[in-house]
Design an enzyme around this catalytic site. Sequence first.
Site, PDB file in Angstrom:
ATOM      1  N   LYS A  90      -6.215  -5.693   3.280  1.00  0.00           N
ATOM      2  CA  LYS A  90      -7.094  -4.582   2.913  1.00  0.00           C
ATOM      3  C   LYS A  90      -7.919  -4.916   1.673  1.00  0.00           C
ATOM      4  O   LYS A  90      -7.388  -5.340   0.653  1.00  0.00           O
ATOM      5  CB  LYS A  90      -6.242  -3.332   2.669  1.00  0.00           C
ATOM      6  CG  LYS A  90      -7.023  -2.118   2.187  1.00  0.00           C
ATOM      7  CD  LYS A  90      -6.109  -0.914   2.103  1.00  0.00           C
ATOM      8  CE  LYS A  90      -6.711   0.210   1.284  1.00  0.00           C
ATOM      9  NZ  LYS A  90      -5.843   1.393   1.220  1.00  0.00           N
ATOM     10  N   ASP A 118       0.837  -1.200   0.000  1.00  0.00           N
ATOM     11  CA  ASP A 118       0.000   0.000   0.000  1.00  0.00           C
ATOM     12  C   ASP A 118       0.877   1.257   0.000  1.00  0.00           C
ATOM     13  O   ASP A 118       1.684   1.456   0.917  1.00  0.00           O
ATOM     14  CB  ASP A 118      -0.896  -0.011   1.244  1.00  0.00           C
ATOM     15  CG  ASP A 118      -2.170   0.793   1.068  1.00  0.00           C
ATOM     16  OD1 ASP A 118      -2.136   1.797   0.348  1.00  0.00           O
ATOM     17  OD2 ASP A 118      -3.196   0.408   1.650  1.00  0.00           O
ATOM     18  N   ASP A 119       0.739   2.086  -1.031  1.00  0.00           N
ATOM     19  CA  ASP A 119       1.378   3.411  -1.080  1.00  0.00           C
ATOM     20  C   ASP A 119       2.898   3.381  -1.236  1.00  0.00           C
ATOM     21  O   ASP A 119       3.586   4.296  -0.756  1.00  0.00           O
ATOM     22  CB  ASP A 119       1.027   4.235   0.166  1.00  0.00           C
ATOM     23  CG  ASP A 119      -0.438   4.599   0.255  1.00  0.00           C
ATOM     24  OD1 ASP A 119      -1.163   4.386  -0.735  1.00  0.00           O
ATOM     25  OD2 ASP A 119      -0.866   5.097   1.312  1.00  0.00           O
ATOM     26  N   ASP A 160      -0.248  -0.392  -4.935  1.00  0.00           N
ATOM     27  CA  ASP A 160      -1.533   0.047  -5.487  1.00  0.00           C
ATOM     28  C   ASP A 160      -1.464   1.428  -6.124  1.00  0.00           C
ATOM     29  O   ASP A 160      -2.254   1.751  -7.016  1.00  0.00           O
ATOM     30  CB  ASP A 160      -2.636   0.000  -4.424  1.00  0.00           C
ATOM     31  CG  ASP A 160      -2.351   0.877  -3.215  1.00  0.00           C
ATOM     32  OD1 ASP A 160      -1.202   1.338  -3.045  1.00  0.00           O
ATOM     33  OD2 ASP A 160      -3.281   1.091  -2.403  1.00  0.00           O
ATOM     34  N   ASN A 161      -0.551   2.266  -5.668  1.00  0.00           N
ATOM     35  CA  ASN A 161      -0.388   3.616  -6.216  1.00  0.00           C
ATOM     36  C   ASN A 161       0.910   4.184  -5.672  1.00  0.00           C
ATOM     37  O   ASN A 161       1.633   3.512  -4.931  1.00  0.00           O
ATOM     38  CB  ASN A 161      -1.573   4.522  -5.853  1.00  0.00           C
ATOM     39  CG  ASN A 161      -2.034   4.397  -4.419  1.00  0.00           C
ATOM     40  OD1 ASN A 161      -3.145   3.947  -4.158  1.00  0.00           O
ATOM     41  ND2 ASN A 161      -1.186   4.766  -3.467  1.00  0.00           N
ATOM     42  N   CYS A 169      -6.173   4.049  -4.208  1.00  0.00           N
ATOM     43  CA  CYS A 169      -6.138   2.644  -3.802  1.00  0.00           C
ATOM     44  C   CYS A 169      -7.292   1.792  -4.319  1.00  0.00           C
ATOM     45  O   CYS A 169      -7.072   0.765  -4.964  1.00  0.00           O
ATOM     46  CB  CYS A 169      -6.047   2.540  -2.287  1.00  0.00           C
ATOM     47  SG  CYS A 169      -7.236   3.556  -1.395  1.00  0.00           S
ATOM     48  N   HIS A 190     -11.424  -2.807   0.744  1.00  0.00           N
ATOM     49  CA  HIS A 190     -11.812  -1.445   0.333  1.00  0.00           C
ATOM     50  C   HIS A 190     -12.527  -1.422  -1.018  1.00  0.00           C
ATOM     51  O   HIS A 190     -12.313  -0.535  -1.842  1.00  0.00           O
ATOM     52  CB  HIS A 190     -10.564  -0.547   0.288  1.00  0.00           C
ATOM     53  CG  HIS A 190     -10.905   0.924   0.361  1.00  0.00           C
ATOM     54  ND1 HIS A 190     -10.106   1.897  -0.204  1.00  0.00           N
ATOM     55  CD2 HIS A 190     -11.946   1.582   0.926  1.00  0.00           C
ATOM     56  CE1 HIS A 190     -10.630   3.088   0.011  1.00  0.00           C
ATOM     57  NE2 HIS A 190     -11.754   2.926   0.698  1.00  0.00           N
ATOM     58  N   HIS A 241       0.714   2.303   4.355  1.00  0.00           N
ATOM     59  CA  HIS A 241      -0.352   3.300   4.449  1.00  0.00           C
ATOM     60  C   HIS A 241      -0.332   3.966   5.828  1.00  0.00           C
ATOM     61  O   HIS A 241       0.109   3.378   6.809  1.00  0.00           O
ATOM     62  CB  HIS A 241      -1.698   2.603   4.222  1.00  0.00           C
ATOM     63  CG  HIS A 241      -2.847   3.521   3.973  1.00  0.00           C
ATOM     64  ND1 HIS A 241      -3.483   4.217   4.978  1.00  0.00           N
ATOM     65  CD2 HIS A 241      -3.491   3.859   2.829  1.00  0.00           C
ATOM     66  CE1 HIS A 241      -4.462   4.937   4.465  1.00  0.00           C
ATOM     67  NE2 HIS A 241      -4.492   4.742   3.159  1.00  0.00           N
ATOM     68  N   ARG A 243      -7.132  -1.385  -6.918  1.00  0.00           N
ATOM     69  CA  ARG A 243      -7.447  -2.745  -6.480  1.00  0.00           C
ATOM     70  C   ARG A 243      -8.535  -3.361  -7.360  1.00  0.00           C
ATOM     71  O   ARG A 243      -8.486  -4.550  -7.691  1.00  0.00           O
ATOM     72  CB  ARG A 243      -7.872  -2.724  -5.005  1.00  0.00           C
ATOM     73  CG  ARG A 243      -6.723  -2.398  -4.085  1.00  0.00           C
ATOM     74  CD  ARG A 243      -7.153  -1.884  -2.713  1.00  0.00           C
ATOM     75  NE  ARG A 243      -6.008  -1.257  -2.078  1.00  0.00           N
ATOM     76  CZ  ARG A 243      -5.119  -1.898  -1.318  1.00  0.00           C
ATOM     77  NH1 ARG A 243      -5.288  -3.182  -1.047  1.00  0.00           N
ATOM     78  NH2 ARG A 243      -4.082  -1.269  -0.817  1.00  0.00           N
ATOM     79  N   LYS A 269       0.833   9.946  -4.814  1.00  0.00           N
ATOM     80  CA  LYS A 269      -0.532   9.421  -4.751  1.00  0.00           C
ATOM     81  C   LYS A 269      -1.572  10.537  -4.916  1.00  0.00           C
ATOM     82  O   LYS A 269      -1.334  11.677  -4.539  1.00  0.00           O
ATOM     83  CB  LYS A 269      -0.726   8.728  -3.400  1.00  0.00           C
ATOM     84  CG  LYS A 269      -2.117   8.168  -3.130  1.00  0.00           C
ATOM     85  CD  LYS A 269      -2.157   7.531  -1.749  1.00  0.00           C
ATOM     86  CE  LYS A 269      -3.544   7.044  -1.367  1.00  0.00           C
ATOM     87  NZ  LYS A 269      -3.550   6.406  -0.026  1.00  0.00           N
TER      88      LYS A 269
END
Length: 562
Positions: free
Chosen positions: A107, A7-8, A306-307, A45, A109, A200, A49, A361
């Site tokens: 995660k 994540d991130d 994811d980003n 995100c 989301h 994250h 995903r 991001k």
Amino acid sequence: MVVILVDDAGLTDFAPFGGEAKMPAIQSLADRGTKFSNYHTSPLCAPSRAMLLTGIDNHRTGIATIPEVLTDNQAGQPGYSMFFEPGVRTLADRLKVSGYSTYMTGKWHLGSREQDLPNSHGFDRSFALDASGADNWEQKPYIGYYAFAPWYEDGKPADLPEDFYSSKFIVDRMISYLDSDKQSSQRRPFFSYLAFQAIHIPVQAPREITDTYNGVYDQGWHSMRKKRHQRAIALGLIAADTPLAAMPAKSKKWENLSPEQRALYTRAMQVQAAMLESMDSHIGRFVKYLDDRGELDNTLFIITSDNGPEPSYPIEISGMKTWMSLNGYNHRLDNLGEKGSMVAIGPEWASATASPLNMFKFYAAEGGLRVPLIIAGPEIAKQDWQSAMTMVTDITPTVLDYLNVTDQQTDAVAITGRSMMPLLDGSASAIYGDDDAIGIEVSGNSALIKGNYKLTRNSPPHGDNIWRLYNLALDPGETNDLRAQQPEQFHRLMEDYERYENEVGVIPPATGFDYIKQTKRNSLRKLLSSNWQIFALSAAAVLTLIGLIIKTIYRRRQAKPL
């Protein structure tokens, strides 16, 4: 089949891509597989995903953006339902009907209704966080948009263990699911999707790992982004003449910070490196587990982010310190990254972790879109760098192609991505031609890539909504806007982008959109909606009290003799 989603993480956050964090497990996988230097995702995100798990453009999945920044003109419209819409099939859906056991931890989301959780989208077992993030040490939310941290196991509300740490738990639970399967000789092929909370907000990690990075970031973000730029060149990730993007216009200058501020910012970056290292150590446990079962050499691994890196610095947002104190958070140097601490690296460090790229991001600049991708497994060619343009929507068709899986359902929404197998087996040098236009849009942050050219527009607060044109082959850092020099090329790409918007159903956000302001607005709205009875009772109690006071005063005045 294993997909690991970080994540991130910025382009140069992973050790094989030039980051400082010690990541031997990911390094080992990278060394025996293919590293992609021109892989793009979406800038947020949930859309990323959705695209990763379906191979479909985010607007056609129903998750065009995230609920936290959804504007009124988008809410409830096709593509903006904030859950997978009818006909959208996930990779798990497709593999399950082909005989695979399917597991997910971490995660999610991708929709908050009961029917939106992983167990309704092809996963046999799942332990999922249905939020943009949460605390890594305890079961509690990280921003006011959420009243609690919504974890679910197999679609039912679930509690976390006392010794919870997110990266450890995500791997532990995945291993427990695999252990519950039949003996190795009888076990069905499996798909494991591990979606880590690292890195994250809140950035959190064990102190003993954080301390090992003492001194690494003491020179500040200007120094680090230059060093990462140089390492990226040395590794061959970028060309030797690649310009380094400028820092965002409103960035703080390291030399102007007080010693106390520098100490906090330095420690925050140490915590982030430690969080990556901790995650990698648990990935290493998972790899060893598969090796001990005799399955490592027969497993395909896909590792990506994811980003781009997270620029938000919630500690400085008005009202956040009050919310933190009410929810057991602090921002102190003595326990930064540990239980009860709220940590973020902010836009300056985020810019450095995306070095040499522009921004981070939320934005359709390269720093928000271009992230690490590693693919390793049987029959995957070992390549130092694969420079062909690839997209997050290419992952699902690549897996299906690699596993020779065909989905027979005819009414499914069509996959928009392409298989990367020609790149992985060395039979082709590209999967997109110079005439293929690839559109990307999330909440007004937009891009269109065609051949070497990229058209892009970014919204406030770090963008200005002005369209710009870049040649990514020469300038991946987006330092030289070619709009005035090449007006015909600019207009051709604008026509392509408008065509993309119409085809996928983009609904631009309301005029004056700013994602930070929109998040605050939506958080307040959700708080009022979720607690309207409490507010109504409180208001009634206050009005009743005022009425009693007025009545008492009136009676006393009436009782006084004339």
